[in-house]
Design a protein around this motif. Structure first.
Motif, short mmCIF file in Angstrom:
data_model
loop_
_atom_site.label_atom_id
_atom_site.label_comp_id
_atom_site.label_asym_id
_atom_site.label_seq_id
_atom_site.Cartn_x
_atom_site.Cartn_y
_atom_site.Cartn_z
N ARG A 126 0.81 -1.21 0.00
CA ARG A 126 0.00 0.00 0.00
C ARG A 126 0.85 1.27 0.00
O ARG A 126 0.33 2.36 0.21
N ILE A 127 2.14 1.14 -0.24
CA ILE A 127 3.03 2.30 -0.27
C ILE A 127 2.86 3.00 -1.63
O ILE A 127 2.89 2.37 -2.67
N VAL A 128 2.69 4.31 -1.57
CA VAL A 128 2.52 5.11 -2.79
C VAL A 128 3.64 6.14 -2.85
O VAL A 128 3.89 6.85 -1.88
N CYS A 129 4.30 6.21 -3.98
CA CYS A 129 5.36 7.21 -4.20
C CYS A 129 4.72 8.48 -4.75
O CYS A 129 3.99 8.44 -5.73
N ARG A 130 5.00 9.59 -4.11
CA ARG A 130 4.43 10.88 -4.50
C ARG A 130 5.42 11.73 -5.30
O ARG A 130 5.32 12.95 -5.34
N LEU B 201 9.92 4.75 -10.07
CA LEU B 201 9.39 5.24 -8.80
C LEU B 201 8.16 6.12 -9.02
O LEU B 201 7.13 5.95 -8.37
N LYS B 202 8.29 7.05 -9.94
CA LYS B 202 7.22 8.02 -10.21
C LYS B 202 5.91 7.33 -10.58
O LYS B 202 4.83 7.77 -10.19
N ASN B 203 6.01 6.23 -11.30
CA ASN B 203 4.83 5.52 -11.78
C ASN B 203 4.41 4.37 -10.85
O ASN B 203 3.61 3.52 -11.22
N ASN B 204 4.97 4.37 -9.64
CA ASN B 204 4.63 3.38 -8.62
C ASN B 204 4.84 1.94 -9.07
O ASN B 204 4.08 1.05 -8.73
N ARG B 205 5.90 1.72 -9.84
CA ARG B 205 6.26 0.37 -10.26
C ARG B 205 7.46 -0.15 -9.49
O ARG B 205 7.87 -1.29 -9.67
N GLY B 206 8.02 0.68 -8.62
CA GLY B 206 9.18 0.26 -7.84
C GLY B 206 8.81 -0.76 -6.79
O GLY B 206 7.71 -0.74 -6.23
#
Length: 73
Positions: free
Chosen positions: A9-13, A42-47
């Motif tokens: 559930r971690i979201v990169c902002r 990271l930006k696209n929450n694929r990390g």
């Protein structure tokens, strides 16, 4: 189920922080030495993971904290 299949559930902002600072991904890459490809992941929450040194470098360049960069959804 492998650990890669477990949802998180971690979201990169990163996208929001860049917009707030009027900075492009290319400019951040130039300031940090981190590749555009890695920043884009990271930006696209694929990390799936981030090194503390990478997080520190990004936070320093954006004058942000890890709590600004990541939230839990």
């Amino acid at each position: 189920m492998s650990s890669d299949d477990v949802p998180h559930r971690i979201v990169c902002r990163l996208d929001d922080l860049l917009a707030d600072r009027g900075m492009t991904l290319t400019e951040l890459a130039n300031r940090t030495g981190i590749t555009i490809v890695n920043l884009s992941v990271l930006k696209n929450n694929r990390g799936r993971a981030i090194r503390f040194t990478t997080m520190t470098t990004i936070c320093d360049a954006l004058h942000a904290t890890p709590g600004d960069l990541f939230t839990i959804d």
